[in-house]
Design a protein around this motif. Structure first.
Motif, PDB file in Angstrom:
ATOM      1  N   ASP A 134      46.680  39.286  39.859  1.00 15.71           N
ATOM      2  CA  ASP A 134      46.806  39.338  41.143  1.00 15.71           C
ATOM      3  C   ASP A 134      45.981  38.180  41.794  1.00 15.71           C
ATOM      4  OD1 ASP A 134      48.683  41.411  41.680  1.00 15.71           O
ATOM      5  OD2 ASP A 134      47.252  42.871  41.647  1.00 15.71           O
ATOM      6  N   VAL A 135      46.274  37.424  42.740  1.00 16.24           N
ATOM      7  CA  VAL A 135      45.618  36.163  43.033  1.00 16.24           C
ATOM      8  C   VAL A 135      45.237  36.006  44.592  1.00 16.24           C
ATOM      9  CG1 VAL A 135      45.143  33.577  42.956  1.00 16.24           C
ATOM     10  CG2 VAL A 135      46.678  34.814  41.048  1.00 16.24           C
ATOM     11  N   SER A 136      43.961  36.031  44.864  1.00 16.42           N
ATOM     12  CA  SER A 136      43.772  35.850  46.317  1.00 16.42           C
ATOM     13  C   SER A 136      42.633  34.804  46.645  1.00 16.42           C
ATOM     14  CB  SER A 136      43.160  37.113  46.746  1.00 16.42           C
ATOM     15  OG  SER A 136      41.751  37.571  46.128  1.00 16.42           O
ATOM     16  N   ALA A 208      44.779  32.640  31.967  1.00 23.98           N
ATOM     17  CA  ALA A 208      46.012  32.812  33.057  1.00 23.98           C
ATOM     18  C   ALA A 208      45.382  32.140  34.383  1.00 23.98           C
ATOM     19  CB  ALA A 208      46.293  34.490  33.505  1.00 23.98           C
ATOM     20  N   ALA A 209      43.947  32.295  34.537  1.00 26.79           N
ATOM     21  CA  ALA A 209      43.313  31.736  35.663  1.00 26.79           C
ATOM     22  C   ALA A 209      43.369  30.282  35.616  1.00 26.79           C
ATOM     23  CB  ALA A 209      41.862  32.281  36.002  1.00 26.79           C
ATOM     24  N   VAL A 210      43.208  29.852  34.372  1.00 29.96           N
ATOM     25  CA  VAL A 210      43.163  28.172  34.068  1.00 29.96           C
ATOM     26  C   VAL A 210      44.692  27.772  34.341  1.00 29.96           C
ATOM     27  CG1 VAL A 210      42.977  26.438  32.222  1.00 29.96           C
ATOM     28  CG2 VAL A 210      40.954  28.293  32.515  1.00 29.96           C
ATOM     29  N   SER A 211      45.500  28.305  33.712  1.00 28.20           N
ATOM     30  CA  SER A 211      46.941  28.162  34.024  1.00 28.20           C
ATOM     31  C   SER A 211      47.017  28.009  35.354  1.00 28.20           C
ATOM     32  CB  SER A 211      47.915  28.843  33.266  1.00 28.20           C
ATOM     33  OG  SER A 211      49.165  28.679  33.348  1.00 28.20           O
ATOM     34  N   HIS A 212      46.941  28.971  36.364  1.00 31.18           N
ATOM     35  CA  HIS A 212      47.303  28.896  37.777  1.00 31.18           C
ATOM     36  C   HIS A 212      46.520  27.928  38.254  1.00 31.18           C
ATOM     37  CE1 HIS A 212      48.138  30.752  41.462  1.00 31.18           C
ATOM     38  NE2 HIS A 212      46.754  30.368  41.815  1.00 31.18           N
ATOM     39  N   LEU A 213      45.297  27.489  38.106  1.00 35.60           N
ATOM     40  CA  LEU A 213      44.288  26.261  38.759  1.00 35.60           C
ATOM     41  C   LEU A 213      44.754  25.058  38.438  1.00 35.60           C
ATOM     42  CD1 LEU A 213      40.913  27.892  38.129  1.00 35.60           C
ATOM     43  CD2 LEU A 213      41.992  27.826  40.339  1.00 35.60           C
ATOM     44  N   ARG A 214      45.195  24.779  37.316  1.00 38.16           N
ATOM     45  CA  ARG A 214      45.973  23.403  36.701  1.00 38.16           C
ATOM     46  C   ARG A 214      47.299  23.306  37.492  1.00 38.16           C
ATOM     47  NH1 ARG A 214      44.136  23.958  30.325  1.00 38.16           N
ATOM     48  NH2 ARG A 214      42.192  22.765  30.689  1.00 38.16           N
TER      49      ARG A 214
END
Length: 233
Positions: A134-136, A208-214
């Motif tokens: 979940d991303v906020s 997963a966070a790194v993938s989302h940010l990229r």
């Protein structure tokens, strides 16, 4: 008389040393979760392993003569925390189900029942497929007092990203004036802040966070380590 006295003292010292040695061998080992960190207590020593560093859990047992077993908690960097016992503690297994996402106590017991007299079980592994956390995002403005012309002494705008999966969260920050950069700040579990280290850079939530940010175009990503910001390769 002095000779016999010395021999008696020596025998007493040997007996005491042997007793202490046996006590150390038989002293039960305990494993607890404290503020997101696995803590093993064994006699006079302690060993710690943060859950965010945990890559896999193995279980080895031998029931040829009596029963003995060893739990192995293996970190991403190869560190091993082992816990020996003379029985399977069902309460401990239930704790693992609470601590480790995806671990199923009943599946473990069935695998153990189907095992051989001497066997090893691959109990749990950190997810290898990319998580869908979940991303906020929350916008922040940090500004100083206005000067004589009404302009603030400083003005920063940045977004704080929170990536959450179960009880674990990861926070990152990206400044508006450098949209291609992002800084991974820390993990958080049950309100406790956990540092990002070289040992947990392969943690599934972090990946997963790194993938989302990229995917958002942030090509320069670093993390807040013990010695300041370090590049993420």
């Amino acid at each position: 008389m002095p000779t016999w006295f010395s021999v008696a003292n020596l025998a007493l010292l040997v007996s005491v040393a042997a007793g202490i040695y046996v006590l150390v061998l038989l002293w039960p080992e305990h494993l607890r979760l404290r503020q997101g960190v696995l803590v093993k207590s064994a006699c006079f020593s302690r060993q710690r392993l943060p859950l965010v560093d945990l890559a896999q859990v193995n279980f080895h047992y031998d029931a040829v003569v009596g029963f003995s077993c060893v739990w192995e908690f293996v970190a991403f960097d190869g560190q091993v925390l082992s816990l020996a016992s003379w029985r399977i503690n069902r309460r401990f297994v239930r704790h693992l189900q609470t601590w480790l996402p995806g671990f199923d106590a009943e599946v473990f017991h069935r695998a153990f029942a189907a095992g051989d007299v001497v066997d090893s079980l691959d109990v749990w592994r950190a997810p290898t497929t990319l998580l869908q956390p979940d991303v906020s995002v929350c916008r922040h403005i940090d500004a100083g007092e206005p000067d004589a012309d009404g302009n603030p002494e400083y003005h920063y705008e940045y977004d704080i990203y929170q990536f959450r999966h179960g009880e674990l969260a990861l926070f990152a920050r990206s400044y508006r004036d450098t949209p291609d950069k992002a800084h991974l700040l820390n993990f958080e579990r049950d309100g406790q802040v956990l540092a990002i280290t070289q040992a947990n850079l392969r943690q599934p939530l972090l990946l997963a966070a790194v993938s989302h940010l990229r995917g958002l175009g942030k090509t320069q990503i670093d993390f807040l380590g013990r010695h300041g910001y370090e590049a993420l390769h």
